[in-house]
Enzyme design. Structure first.
Site, mmCIF file in Angstrom:
data_model
loop_
_atom_site.group_PDB
_atom_site.id
_atom_site.type_symbol
_atom_site.label_atom_id
_atom_site.label_comp_id
_atom_site.label_asym_id
_atom_site.label_seq_id
_atom_site.Cartn_x
_atom_site.Cartn_y
_atom_site.Cartn_z
ATOM 1 N N SER A 17 0.847 -1.205 0.000
ATOM 2 C CA SER A 17 0.000 0.000 0.000
ATOM 3 C C SER A 17 0.879 1.251 0.000
ATOM 4 O O SER A 17 0.400 2.358 -0.264
ATOM 5 C CB SER A 17 -0.933 -0.003 1.217
ATOM 6 O OG SER A 17 -0.196 -0.255 2.394
ATOM 7 N N GLU A 33 -8.646 -10.322 3.925
ATOM 8 C CA GLU A 33 -9.024 -8.917 3.723
ATOM 9 C C GLU A 33 -10.466 -8.818 3.230
ATOM 10 O O GLU A 33 -10.867 -9.518 2.283
ATOM 11 C CB GLU A 33 -8.066 -8.238 2.720
ATOM 12 C CG GLU A 33 -8.446 -6.782 2.473
ATOM 13 C CD GLU A 33 -7.329 -5.911 1.919
ATOM 14 O OE1 GLU A 33 -6.185 -6.374 1.818
ATOM 15 O OE2 GLU A 33 -7.629 -4.744 1.592
ATOM 16 N N LYS A 68 4.572 -11.578 3.132
ATOM 17 C CA LYS A 68 3.161 -11.793 2.800
ATOM 18 C C LYS A 68 3.026 -11.856 1.283
ATOM 19 O O LYS A 68 3.707 -11.118 0.569
ATOM 20 C CB LYS A 68 2.324 -10.638 3.368
ATOM 21 C CG LYS A 68 0.861 -10.703 2.967
ATOM 22 C CD LYS A 68 0.032 -9.711 3.745
ATOM 23 C CE LYS A 68 -0.004 -8.324 3.177
ATOM 24 N NZ LYS A 68 -0.566 -8.223 1.809
HETATM 25 O O1 KIV Z 1 -0.319 -3.422 1.699
HETATM 26 C C1 KIV Z 1 -1.091 -3.375 2.674
HETATM 27 O O2 KIV Z 1 -1.160 -2.369 3.357
HETATM 28 C C2 KIV Z 1 -1.900 -4.569 2.957
HETATM 29 C C3 KIV Z 1 -3.043 -4.543 3.930
HETATM 30 C C4 KIV Z 1 -3.430 -5.895 4.356
HETATM 31 C C5 KIV Z 1 -3.040 -3.654 5.062
HETATM 32 O O3 KIV Z 1 -1.649 -5.560 2.363
#
Ligand code: KIV
Length: 280
Positions: free
Chosen positions: A51, A187, A118
């Site tokens: 993000s 999410e 992630k």
């Molecule tokens: O990039 C991000 O901020 C996310 C969210 C799950 C907060 O992947």
């Protein structure tokens, strides 16, 4: 209870928190000062989220977030928050080129000191998780809404809102855990979906707009502080309105310069040995 906060929170600590039903507080961070503030506030885990591309770089979608910038800023986040469980978010640039997943994950681990990465994964992408697990890297499988698949700001939609899609989500979550996912992130799904996933897997499940059933929660920090999007998603609590304060402070600065109020006598250096204040 899990006991006092360790010097460095690891995956075992998060697992023990889940077992003790102690909720995990996670936020995004992209810089040293915000990371230090989060650590001081007791946040358990920080996500160097892709993000960053929308929040810091002003892109419409997260697809263009560059890995090298994330790694550089990730190092700063780690300096600010030495004890948190730090997660690097693999950007689209890595996911779209198979072998870049591992090299990107290694950069997050070796250069930014991340404890996990992630990955936004869809059905049939268990191999991505399995490859990371084989390489000894903790993988967080991001399911539900996957922002890397959304190309415009109005494209964000909640997911898994009927019984059939909840069953699919649970099956997918089980497959990701079987492939080696150390944690899951859900999410924008309803609480019923999170409840079903939490009941189906042993690993910690973090929610981002996924209801109270999750083992922990993550938000984009700027959104929660009122520094982000003008209309943040409904699941984001507004704990501050820093955007308004920043706007007021910046206007004040411009007005003070125009009116000659800044710099005032208290802002001015003086020559050594001068007997009176320097005139402007
Ligand atoms: O990039 C991000 O901020 C996310 C969210 C799950 C907060 O992947």
């Amino acid at each position: 209870m899990v006991g006092p906060r360790p010097q460095r929170i690891d995956l075992d600590h998060l697992r023990r928190m889940k077992a003790a039903r102690q909720k995990i507080a996670m936020l995004t961070a992209y810089d040293f000062r915000m990371a230090a503030a989060a650590e001081a506030a007791g946040v358990h885990s920080l996500l160097i989220g892709d993000s960053m591309g929308t929040v810091l770089l002003g892109h419409e979608s997260t697809r263009g977030t560059p890995l090298s910038l994330m790694v550089t800023l990730g190092e700063a986040v780690r300096r600010g928050a030495p004890s948190v469980f730090l997660i690097g978010d693999l950007p689209f640039e890595c996911i779209s080129v198979g072998e870049a997943v591992l090299s990107g994950a290694r950069r997050f681990r070796d250069e930014a000191g991340c404890d996990a990465v992630k990955v936004e994964v869809g059905p049939g992408e268990e191999d991505l998780i399995a490859g990371l697990a084989r390489a000894g890297i903790n993988a967080v499988a991001h399911l539900g809404l996957r922002p890397q698949q959304v190309l415009t700001p109005d494209g964000y939609r909640s997911q898994a809102r009927d019984a059939e899609s909840i069953a699919d989500l649970v099956a997918q979550a089980r497959r990701m855990v079987a492939a080696g996912a150390a944690m899951l992130l859900l999410e924008a799904v309803p609480n019923e979906a999170s409840q079903a996933v939490v009941a189906a897997v042993e690993v910690p499940v973090i929610g981002c707009g996924a209801g109270p059933a999750c083992d922990g929660h993550v938000l984009v920090t700027e959104d929660m502080l009122g520094l982000g999007a003008p209309r943040p998603p409904r699941f984001v609590p507004q704990h501050a309105q820093l955007g308004e304060q920043v706007a007021r402070a910046l206007s004040q600065y411009v007005e003070d310069i125009a009116a000659g109020r800044y710099p005032g006598p208290e802002h001015v250096y003086h020559m050594r040995g001068a007997t009176h204040a320097a005139k402007p």
